[in-house]
Design an enzyme around this catalytic site. Structure first.
Site, PDB file in Angstrom:
ATOM      1  N   TRP A   1       0.558  -1.653  -0.407  1.00  0.00           N
ATOM      2  CA  TRP A   1       0.145   0.432   0.049  1.00  0.00           C
ATOM      3  C   TRP A   1       0.672   1.365   0.250  1.00  0.00           C
ATOM      4  O   TRP A   1       0.511   2.208  -0.524  1.00  0.00           O
ATOM      5  CB  TRP A   1      -1.118  -0.052   1.239  1.00  0.00           C
ATOM      6  CG  TRP A   1      -1.946   1.513   1.253  1.00  0.00           C
ATOM      7  CD1 TRP A   1      -3.296   1.226   0.824  1.00  0.00           C
ATOM      8  CD2 TRP A   1      -1.524   2.242   2.122  1.00  0.00           C
ATOM      9  NE1 TRP A   1      -3.679   2.776   1.520  1.00  0.00           N
ATOM     10  CE2 TRP A   1      -2.234   2.883   1.853  1.00  0.00           C
ATOM     11  CE3 TRP A   1       0.191   2.462   3.098  1.00  0.00           C
ATOM     12  CZ2 TRP A   1      -2.391   4.149   2.924  1.00  0.00           C
ATOM     13  CZ3 TRP A   1      -0.229   3.950   4.024  1.00  0.00           C
ATOM     14  CH2 TRP A   1      -1.267   4.791   3.743  1.00  0.00           C
ATOM     15  N   HIS A   2       2.131   0.827   0.656  1.00  0.00           N
ATOM     16  CA  HIS A   2       2.824   2.603   0.975  1.00  0.00           C
ATOM     17  C   HIS A   2       3.919   2.359  -0.404  1.00  0.00           C
ATOM     18  O   HIS A   2       3.948   3.475  -0.794  1.00  0.00           O
ATOM     19  CB  HIS A   2       3.947   2.195   1.952  1.00  0.00           C
ATOM     20  CG  HIS A   2       3.416   2.039   3.377  1.00  0.00           C
ATOM     21  ND1 HIS A   2       2.310   1.085   3.648  1.00  0.00           N
ATOM     22  CD2 HIS A   2       3.164   3.107   4.311  1.00  0.00           C
ATOM     23  CE1 HIS A   2       2.304   1.342   5.173  1.00  0.00           C
ATOM     24  NE2 HIS A   2       2.830   2.993   4.942  1.00  0.00           N
ATOM     25  N   GLY A   3       3.916   2.052  -1.575  1.00  0.00           N
ATOM     26  CA  GLY A   3       4.317   1.939  -2.659  1.00  0.00           C
ATOM     27  C   GLY A   3       4.948   0.332  -3.635  1.00  0.00           C
ATOM     28  O   GLY A   3       4.706  -0.236  -2.923  1.00  0.00           O
TER      29      GLY A   3
END
Length: 476
Positions: free
Chosen positions: A326-328
């Site tokens: 989700w972060h990248g």
């Protein structure tokens, strides 16, 4: 438009507050929609298009779900509707955020297998905050599907709940069940909310500008080096540990403070995370709104801790790996999620044995606490190396370098990091000891000292702050 920019602080925010307080409730909501659209469009007006697609679809689906509930329609119909919402939202997020990542990863796998495949990536601009507002919109349709929330009567009220500018870009992730009632009801701002809000804004700016922005050049210098020594890696990781906390929690405090002085209450997003004593405790304290979202909408949907030990560990690992992704769109985020998932599983397995071991060794309780805190802090720091690294090769090299942590160690630079971090450490120790996060309320701080401390924070942020940097979590 950044919170720490002149345009926001001296133009946008004052104008918004003045107009907001001159209007009645309904007109306040309309004005906040327009102001939030302007705030978001200041990056690129085209970013509004996927946001409108997401909110428009979820508003329509929530209405259909409510109608099905009232008509006692078949469960299969509601399940189909909520799946349309989930697939559509995640497909939009996946296209913008992960399309090139999967193209490049697939090409690398095929090349490893001996197939030469030309790579054609797309020139995709990632909309700011798409990860945040996607999760916020998904919580709305899922809660309506579960019967835990009634949908908004008008699209614009729901749109405001997603778009409201303080939390839009980097959270905290506000669930519709929490924020929507505050949108629908008239808001009255109390004196206490003003005091708490201004405190959060001042403390947030101090953490961002004095702590995070001063540490950012140290971090960049280390992580841009092709061959850093173990001592340089140690300094860089420690600097990033405080930078990312000062940056992200600083943003959250500013967002919560602005919301408070408008009569809104946002969820707590950080609760002294570096005082965590084990992996589970850390995720109860760090980015709380994301941790709870993943727990309630992903981990529990996978089965949670039902079904035995194997399935519990499987669900933990899936949740944390997807949380990392989700972060990248990069493998280091996947590895970071896997790392924290492994820590959670190992701690869950070893907890009974560790408890018995502590009971068998008659050490003072404070010493055990210190050992737990120090070990968890060290594991968290290594996790930030995985998070900040720019490539898998860098992860491997830096990890190897850390086996000699005193090689090339710059003590003066380490002292500089300590100097910037010292105010945060002192304040958080007071918060932890007292249990009071609003540290200005502590009895040990007399009334005459409060304006002195605020003046000191203001001076440090304005005159001793680093070069203004974008917030780290804006990229997500």
């Amino acid at each position: 438009m950044l919170f720490n920019s002149v345009e926001f602080l001296f133009l946008f925010l004052p104008i918004v507050l003045i107009v907001y307080y001159l209007l009645p409730h309904k007109q306040q909501n309309t004005f906040l929609v327009l102001a939030s659209c302007f705030f978001y469009a200041s990056w690129d007006w085209r970013f509004l298009l996927p946001l409108l697609c997401t909110t428009g679809l979820d508003y329509w689906i929530a209405g259909r779900l409510e109608a099905s509930h009232k008509a006692q329609g078949p469960e299969a119909e509601r399940r189909r509707l909520v799946w349309i919402s989930v697939v559509s939202n995640l497909s939009l997020l996946g296209f913008f955020k992960y399309c090139n990542f999967f193209i490049e990863s697939t090409s690398a796998v095929l090349t490893t297998l001996g197939f030469e495949v030309p790579v054609h990536t797309l020139n995709i601009v990632l909309p700011v905050a798409i990860s945040f507002y996607t999760f916020q919109a998904l919580s709305y349709t899922i809660d309506v599907y579960r019967g835990e929330l009634h949908p908004s009567g008008t699209f614009w009220d729901f749109f405001l709940g997603v778009l409201y500018f303080p939390h839009l870009v980097a959270g905290p992730i506000q669930r519709a069940s929490s924020l929507l009632p505050q949108v629908l009801q008239p808001r009255r701002t109390t004196r206490q909310q003003w005091e708490d809000g201004l405190h959060l804004i001042m403390w947030g700016f101090f953490k961002k500008v004095f702590l995070a922005d001063n540490l950012a050049p140290i971090v960049d210098q280390v992580f841009h080096k092709p061959d850093p020594t173990g001592g340089e890696v140690l300094v860089g990781v420690l600097a990033f540990t405080f930078q990312i906390y000062g940056d992200f929690s600083g943003y959250t405090d500013i967002a919560r403070g602005i919301a408070k002085i408008m009569g809104f209450e946002f969820t707590l997003n950080f609760n002294l995370p570096y005082f965590a004593t084990n992996p589970s405790d850390f995720w109860r304290r760090w980015h709380i709104s994301l941790s709870q979202w993943l727990r309630d909408y992903l981990y529990k949907s996978l089965g949670g801790n039902r079904g035995g030990t194997f399935f519990t560990y499987r669900n933990l690992m899936i949740t944390m790996v997807l949380g990392g992704l989700w972060h990248g769109a990069a493998w280091n985020f996947v590895i970071w999620g896997f790392y924290h998932g492994a820590l959670l599983c190992i701690h869950r397995y070893l907890s009974p044995y560790l408890d018995r071991f502590e009971q068998a060794i008659p050490l003072p309780r404070a010493l055990w606490f210190t050992l737990h805190l120090a070990s968890m802090f060290a594991m968290t720091c290594y996790g930030w190396l995985l998070f900040r690294a720019t490539s898998l090769d860098q992860v491997v090299h830096m990890s190897q370098a850390l086996t000699q942590p005193f090689d090339g160690l710059d003590v003066a630079l380490l002292q500089k990091i300590g100097l910037y971090a010292l105010p945060l450490v002192v304040v958080q120790w007071l918060q932890w000891r007292s249990g009071e996060l609003q540290f200005m309320r502590l009895p040990i701080i007399p009334g005459w000292l409060k304006p002195v401390l605020y003046a000191g924070m203001f001076y440090a942020a304005v005159f001793l702050g680093g070069t203004p940097q974008s917030f780290v979590y804006f990229q997500f």
